[in-house]
Design a protein around this motif. Structure first.
Motif, PDB file in Angstrom:
ATOM      1  N   ASP A  21       0.832  -1.205   0.000  1.00  0.00           N
ATOM      2  CA  ASP A  21       0.000   0.000   0.000  1.00  0.00           C
ATOM      3  C   ASP A  21       0.867   1.256   0.000  1.00  0.00           C
ATOM      4  OD1 ASP A  21      -2.368  -1.415  -0.015  1.00  0.00           O
ATOM      5  OD2 ASP A  21      -2.892  -0.984   2.067  1.00  0.00           O
ATOM      6  N   SER A  24       2.446   1.786  -3.364  1.00  0.00           N
ATOM      7  CA  SER A  24       1.483   2.239  -4.377  1.00  0.00           C
ATOM      8  C   SER A  24       1.166   3.727  -4.234  1.00  0.00           C
ATOM      9  CB  SER A  24       0.198   1.419  -4.320  1.00  0.00           C
ATOM     10  OG  SER A  24      -0.571   1.767  -3.180  1.00  0.00           O
ATOM     11  N   GLU A  25       1.383   4.280  -3.034  1.00  0.00           N
ATOM     12  CA  GLU A  25       1.169   5.710  -2.801  1.00  0.00           C
ATOM     13  C   GLU A  25       2.455   6.518  -2.965  1.00  0.00           C
ATOM     14  OE1 GLU A  25      -2.145   6.845   0.166  1.00  0.00           O
ATOM     15  OE2 GLU A  25      -0.895   5.355   1.204  1.00  0.00           O
ATOM     16  N   TYR A  83       2.874   5.253   9.310  1.00  0.00           N
ATOM     17  CA  TYR A  83       2.060   5.024   8.115  1.00  0.00           C
ATOM     18  C   TYR A  83       0.793   4.265   8.500  1.00  0.00           C
ATOM     19  CZ  TYR A  83       0.576   3.517   3.487  1.00  0.00           C
ATOM     20  OH  TYR A  83      -0.148   3.308   2.338  1.00  0.00           O
ATOM     21  N   PRO A  86      -4.429   3.034   3.532  1.00  0.00           N
ATOM     22  CA  PRO A  86      -5.597   3.820   3.081  1.00  0.00           C
ATOM     23  C   PRO A  86      -6.943   3.245   3.516  1.00  0.00           C
ATOM     24  CG  PRO A  86      -4.001   3.638   1.307  1.00  0.00           C
ATOM     25  CD  PRO A  86      -3.506   2.748   2.425  1.00  0.00           C
ATOM     26  N   SER A 119       4.009  13.703   2.822  1.00  0.00           N
ATOM     27  CA  SER A 119       2.712  13.777   2.149  1.00  0.00           C
ATOM     28  C   SER A 119       2.038  15.101   2.484  1.00  0.00           C
ATOM     29  CB  SER A 119       1.833  12.595   2.561  1.00  0.00           C
ATOM     30  OG  SER A 119       0.844  12.958   3.474  1.00  0.00           O
TER      31      SER A 119
END
Length: 148
Positions: A21, A24-25, A83, A86, A119
């Motif tokens: 995950d 992928s971000e 982290y 999502p 982020s």
């Protein structure tokens, strides 16, 4: 129900999905966590350090670490390798995990740092946890234990 566990021997079951995950971000610090864990480079096992896993309904939903902040002029800790997957966001999990790390840090030292540059959502999140913007070191935000 959210459950927090201290990671000490092995990265928890479900870490591969969390790593996927994050990748992928475009979040690379989970891969760095896996690499440093495998090499023994950082295991969050010194006094004052911790790596916590957050589980929701038994599934690994997030991780967060606390390490010694080497760049501060006073004893300090750094929140790192934080982290949340999502699918588990907006359920209070990040806030619960951050709160546990903050409490543990401020039980030991007066200064806690974090780098919220990873982020766009990170800075507002950490500010909502009580951190203030600060670029006087290799961090973006600090939280100081209030005296009183």
């Amino acid at each position: 129900m959210i459950q927090l566990i201290r990671i000490s021997d092995d990265l928890p079951d479900g870490f591969d999905a969390l790593l996927a995950d994050a990748a992928s971000e475009g979040v690379g610090h989970m891969a760095r966590l896996a690499e440093s864990w495998a090499s023994g480079g950082q295991r969050f096992d010194r006094d004052g350090e911790a790596l916590l896993a957050a589980l929701l309904a038994g599934d690994l939903a997030g991780v967060g670490g606390l390490s010694i902040e080497p760049a501060a002029a006073e004893p300090a800790r750094r929140v790192r390798r934080f982290y949340v997957r999502p699918a588990f966001r907006r359920q209070g999990l990040a806030r619960t995990l951050a709160s546990a790390l903050i409490q543990e840090a401020l039980d030991q030292v007066d200064l806690l740092t974090c780098n919220a540059a990873a982020s766009p959502a990170a800075a507002p999140f950490w500010q909502a946890q009580g951190f203030s913007p600060d670029t006087s070191g290799p961090w973006t935000h600090v939280l100081r234990r209030s005296r009183g």
